[in-house]
Design a protein around this motif. Structure first.
Motif, short mmCIF file in Angstrom:
data_model
loop_
_atom_site.label_atom_id
_atom_site.label_comp_id
_atom_site.label_asym_id
_atom_site.label_seq_id
_atom_site.Cartn_x
_atom_site.Cartn_y
_atom_site.Cartn_z
N UNK A 187 4.15 47.04 -22.12
CA UNK A 187 4.31 46.14 -23.27
C UNK A 187 5.78 45.76 -23.43
N UNK A 188 6.05 44.53 -23.83
CA UNK A 188 7.43 44.07 -23.96
C UNK A 188 8.19 44.90 -24.99
N UNK A 189 9.49 45.02 -24.77
CA UNK A 189 10.31 45.77 -25.73
C UNK A 189 10.34 45.07 -27.08
N UNK A 190 10.21 43.76 -27.10
CA UNK A 190 10.16 43.04 -28.38
C UNK A 190 8.94 43.48 -29.19
N UNK A 191 7.80 43.61 -28.51
CA UNK A 191 6.59 44.04 -29.20
C UNK A 191 6.68 45.50 -29.62
N UNK A 192 7.25 46.34 -28.77
CA UNK A 192 7.46 47.75 -29.14
C UNK A 192 8.33 47.84 -30.39
#
Length: 284
Positions: A187-192
């Motif tokens: 999962x993207x770091x932005x979503x995390x």
């Protein structure tokens, strides 16, 4: 002894103490950072790959000072707890599985909820999991019962889940405390970051998590930024779900230490062991 002789001896003692102190400081500096393994399976199917004494020696060898202990079935966790190992902090979680096939059906099986309640009677568990759940499969009566049971009894949930399922778990009971196994894998770091910002009682566990390091084992800019933004929200884990993970246990721990060394020492210490101590209380 003359005054000069006594003074000379005193100076020599000071130099000796300074040398010894410096040696101790260097020894401590050279000692690898302690690790709390927050994703450990000691499965018995039908017997463990390593005996209890062997796994305890493995933890000691690699300076793993604490573990989040689970097993399938829970027999392995019972054995670790019964051993009462010195120098190892055990934090036991209830695994809601009897056999591997339960991974696919536990969330709709009332017998599993009975298993969780029966295991809890042992009096030492701190959480439930690791359990696997994906998407809308989390939106069932028995999952909600499990989440509510965890909240009622001050237990953590260790969820191998996508972000959709995590959101549903939180919706079941906003007071739930969730350790997010693998932190969404790729999962993207932005979503995390969005998930961590939205849910203050969500912590990311980093086994099998992609993207943390790039070429040459260098910590990536996006993960460095995430760790420095949320230093109190991450945990490490080995995820010894198959025997090969036990065989490579030392390599797994060494890989963590390699990128921890690239972080500010305070941040590294929090992720390595400090956050686990903050979550689960002082070691017993």
């Amino acid at each position: 002894m003359t005054t000069f002789g006594r003074a000379s001896r005193f100076i020599a003692l000071l130099i000796a103490f300074a040398w010894v102190g410096g040696t101790i400081d260097r020894a401590n500096a050279d000692e690898p950072i302690e690790i709390f393994d927050a994703h450990l399976h000691y499965n018995w199917e039908p017997k463990p790959h390593f005996g209890v004494d062997e796994v305890l020696a493995l933890f000691k060898k690699h300076r793993v000072t604490g573990i989040l202990a689970t097993s399938r079935p829970n027999t392995g966790t019972h054995a670790l707890m019964d051993a009462k190992p010195q120098g190892l902090w055990l934090v036991p979680f209830i695994r809601p599985y009897r056999v591997r096939a339960d991974i696919q059906s536990w969330f709709g099986d009332p017998f599993i909820f009975d298993l969780v309640q029966d295991e809890f009677k042992r009096g030492y568990y701190r959480g439930i999991g690791e359990f696997h759940i994906s998407g809308k499969a989390a939106d069932t009566e028995w999952v909600k019962k499990t989440v509510d049971f965890a909240v009622e009894h001050d237990l953590y949930l260790h969820a191998h889940a996508d972000d959709v399922a995590v959101e549903i778990l939180m919706r079941h009971n906003p007071r739930a405390r969730i350790i997010w196994a693998h932190t969404g894998f790729g999962l993207s770091t932005d979503r995390v970051a969005e998930m961590l910002s939205k849910y203050s009682k969500l912590w990311g566990e980093l086994s099998y998590r992609g993207g943390i390091v790039g070429g040459g084992g260098k910590l990536t800019d996006e993960w460095r930024a995430l760790f420095e933004r949320y230093p109190d929200r991450f945990l490490l884990g080995s995820d010894t779900w198959i025997n090969q993970r036990w065989e490579s246990y030392g390599e797994i721990i060494a890989e963590y230490r390699a990128w921890l060394a690239q972080l500010p020492p305070k941040v590294a210490a929090q992720i390595a062991h400090g956050n686990a101590r903050a979550l689960f209380g002082p070691a017993h």
